[in-house]
Design a protein around this motif. Structure first.
Motif, PDB file in Angstrom:
ATOM      1  N   ASN A 292      46.012  41.240  40.345  1.00  0.00           N
ATOM      2  CA  ASN A 292      44.907  41.206  41.064  1.00  0.00           C
ATOM      3  C   ASN A 292      44.901  41.104  42.610  1.00  0.00           C
ATOM      4  O   ASN A 292      45.890  40.202  42.880  1.00  0.00           O
ATOM      5  CB  ASN A 292      42.918  40.271  41.249  1.00  0.00           C
TER       6      ASN A 292
ATOM      7  N   ASN B 265      43.659  42.631  49.757  1.00  0.00           N
ATOM      8  CA  ASN B 265      43.606  43.539  49.516  1.00  0.00           C
ATOM      9  C   ASN B 265      42.694  44.557  50.302  1.00  0.00           C
ATOM     10  O   ASN B 265      42.580  45.264  49.400  1.00  0.00           O
ATOM     11  CB  ASN B 265      42.697  43.819  47.903  1.00  0.00           C
TER      12      ASN B 265
ATOM     13  N   GLU C 267      47.408  46.725  50.300  1.00  0.00           N
ATOM     14  CA  GLU C 267      46.090  47.169  49.146  1.00  0.00           C
ATOM     15  C   GLU C 267      47.145  47.865  47.877  1.00  0.00           C
ATOM     16  O   GLU C 267      47.299  48.581  47.733  1.00  0.00           O
ATOM     17  CB  GLU C 267      45.613  48.066  49.896  1.00  0.00           C
TER      18      GLU C 267
ATOM     19  N   ASN D 180      45.910  48.775  43.743  1.00  0.00           N
ATOM     20  CA  ASN D 180      44.547  48.434  42.237  1.00  0.00           C
ATOM     21  C   ASN D 180      45.253  48.926  40.967  1.00  0.00           C
ATOM     22  O   ASN D 180      45.768  50.014  40.819  1.00  0.00           O
ATOM     23  CB  ASN D 180      43.581  48.853  42.462  1.00  0.00           C
TER      24      ASN D 180
ATOM     25  N   ASN E 188      43.506  47.621  34.377  1.00  0.00           N
ATOM     26  CA  ASN E 188      43.268  46.306  35.032  1.00  0.00           C
ATOM     27  C   ASN E 188      42.702  45.464  33.567  1.00  0.00           C
ATOM     28  O   ASN E 188      42.227  44.653  33.650  1.00  0.00           O
ATOM     29  CB  ASN E 188      42.606  46.336  35.707  1.00  0.00           C
TER      30      ASN E 188
END
Lengths: 413, 413
Positions: A267, A271, B265, B267, B271
């Motif tokens: 994470n 972000n 950023e 992701n 996860n």
């Protein structure tokens, strides 16, 4: 065993797995968790099949189901088992295959056989740990390894103690259904949950050990900065440090053969596309069947991380989340299993298990062994989890041959 | 200008910035967005200061405030400006410094001065674009570059058109307050919002260009797999591909001098610590003052990404989110500004702006120039944003000298 119709028996295993898969707590997908209505129903059904196979059934306070060979009280116990609970939205083979295949073997070697040991089948009630995020509650209870304080684990519905006792403050924990002395061995058939057998084009594999595991949480801290106005030399970009480290984790797997290490969760903070990342937290999962190799790899990775942090002026925190030692399968059992695999399939592949299994707990009482069965695409914990009928048949034949050989080795006729 | 008390004037600028910072839409933190009550109040206050500096004020339909030198209709306009809107939880210098410093300059060169051009001050109403996520609404309206379709942008409260017209279907968009012919130049003083001046120990810097920007979204797809049971050679780990690429983005900034490129950023999916990452989406922000260098860097990075994807058997999608050309500051203006900086501070540093400013829009009408003022720690868009009083004074002296030099160059006495 010349008269056994293996295909018909494999088909029955397959049909029983389908029936079990219909018993779920969540309509439309397969989910069975500790002591849920679906678990009770599935356990009852497995109990009926055990009785049909000539076993005497009993269950304990935590929902484990045990099928015992009647009238063989002097003999040591060869226990075959696995678990009946599932993850959420599960496949129908993980756990259930080992239980149903065990019942089929009990039927094949039903009482009256000349085995020098008693063949029992166990269906554990909690291996996945979905309900309380605590794995192995079933086999731990079976082995007498569950303690009063373990009952304090809780979820949103309340504690395990409350679930078990419905208000009672004290629960008698049995010291174990059988003692270690009584147990000759624990044996588990399980889907591989990985792609190795498929990659090698083999239906079954002999498990050498259940890998030890180290889990860490890494926290890299740099400094947030404007992505347009901050030249590279003036940055302390936490993502670049973590990226470099993730690649070193991959390199460690080459440097330490057999190592399996993964950054699976990562994470970024804040972000945002135009802000240099200030902080990265990520997981690190390291597994190896040899604890010394795992420790060496963890040490090497720690040095690499420190080096990267120093070079990039990042601060680094490392938290150990879990350390689990590896569990070696018994060499004699594994040797017999490999011979059986070679007899039935013409080949024998030894491989470690990267995932945990009830055998981890049972190993505290007795020697353990495991057979892996190929699953399509290495996929597990997913509704598309699949094992071919032919592979179920091969697994059944291999284990039957294994038990036959063991019987001979243990002095049967 | 020998009699000017620079320190007192710098103190007034500082006090005015403090007063503006108290005018906010969100109690406890500074937030002023297009046409909000706080914007109206702040604009009214700035208008009063403009009038005190001898300017005639007017405002337009979108809330821009313009202070014009009275009675100088034949002269070309030298426009000094910046914006009064802020980001959420902003600092008090970004935008407001340029407006308040411009007003101070108008006071210094107030009507009756012998400048060969008219000195106007602009306070634009929307540069940050917080209210409608569309930057530069203020300066675009001022320049006549806002079109009927631009009024359709909307947020949860409704469209910009509705906000402007309160129900009217047609809004007359002026063709611009001034025409390009009338404008001699647009000049903006702004905090650097980066660490370069602080790193070089300089109070001000001369902006050479506002960097062009390319923004992309990358999507790497590999395959989810069990982190314990999937050997490294059988994995398609999307995170490792993205990590390798992020490091190549950093390398690009060495390979192409002056390049500033960022993955801000990122992701991961799914996860989860024990699952090999199946998919990574991340941003890529690439800026350079030379559009050709930026294009070359983008092409190189594209090749690198394709190479990494092929090597790791990942599939890769790239979406261009934004392409903005660089805006060069006018060489003659920049030369005069550099000379003024050298005169006042003994040094002159030229640097590109990595962030966008109203000058980007104004450059479509007339030559532009900008002066950056050092801010502490390179910090901006944050309540701790800070500019020293001494640096405000230096900026004021530098711009006054700049205007004086320009006046001479343009044929003033």
């Amino acid at each position: 065993m010349a008269t056994i119709d293996w295909l018909t028996r494999a088909q029955r295993i397959s049909q029983r797995l389908e029936r079990l898969a219909e018993i779920t707590d969540e309509p439309g997908r397969l989910t069975r968790t500790l002591l849920s209505p679906a678990m009770t129903q599935a356990t009852r059904l497995a109990g009926r099949w055990m009785e049909e196979a000539g076993l005497q059934i009993s269950s304990d306070f935590i929902g484990n189901l045990i099928g015992q060979t009647p009238g063989a009280s002097g003999k040591q116990v060869f226990l075959i088992g696995s678990h009946l609970d599932t993850v959420r939205d599960a496949g129908r083979f993980d756990g259930a295959l080992g239980v149903v295949l065990g019942i089929e073997l009990a039927d094949i070697f039903r009482s009256g056989s000349d085995l020098p040991f008693s063949l029992w089948v166990a269906a554990f009630s909690d291996e996945e740990g979905v309900r309380f995020q605590t794995a192995y509650l079933g086999s731990r209870a079976f082995c007498g390894l569950l303690h009063q304080e373990d009952l304090e684990v809780s979820n949103r519905e309340g504690s395990l103690r409350a679930l078990l006792a419905a208000g009672q403050s004290q629960i008698d924990l049995p010291t174990g259904v059988v003692s270690g002395n009584q147990l000759l061995a624990y044996f588990e058939v399980h889907i591989e949950q990985g792609p190795v057998l498929e990659d090698r084009n083999l239906p079954v594999g002999v498990v050498t050990a259940i890998a030890g595991q180290s889990r860490f949480r890494f926290n890299w801290t740099g400094k947030a900065a404007h992505a347009g106005t901050t030249p590279i030399p003036l940055r302390r970009d936490a993502l670049l440090g973590a990226a470099r480290f993730a690649l070193q984790v991959e390199n460690a797997c080459t440097r330490f053969p057999g190592l399996v290490a993964t950054v699976g969760e990562l994470n970024v903070s804040p972000n945002v596309s135009n802000v240099v990342p200030a902080q990265i937290t990520h997981s690190l999962d390291v597994r190896h069947q040899d604890d010394f190799v795992r420790a060496a790899a963890v040490a090497w990775l720690g040095n690499e991380a420190d080096h990267i942090a120093a070079e990039r002026k990042l601060s680094l925190e490392r938290l150990t989340v879990q350390e689990t030692a590896s569990v070696a399968c018994d060499q004699k059992l594994t040797g017999e299993l490999a011979a059986a695999s070679k007899f039935v399939t013409g080949a024998s592949l030894e491989l470690p298990s990267g995932a945990g299994h009830d055998a981890v707990i049972l190993s505290q009482l007795c020697p353990v062994a495991m057979l892996f069965v190929r699953c399509r695409d290495g996929l597990s914990h997913h509704p598309d989890e699949f094992v071919q009928l032919a592979d179920i048949e091969t697994a059944l034949r291999t284990v039957a041959k294994f038990i036959e050989r063991l019987g001979r080795a243990e002095g049967g006729t």
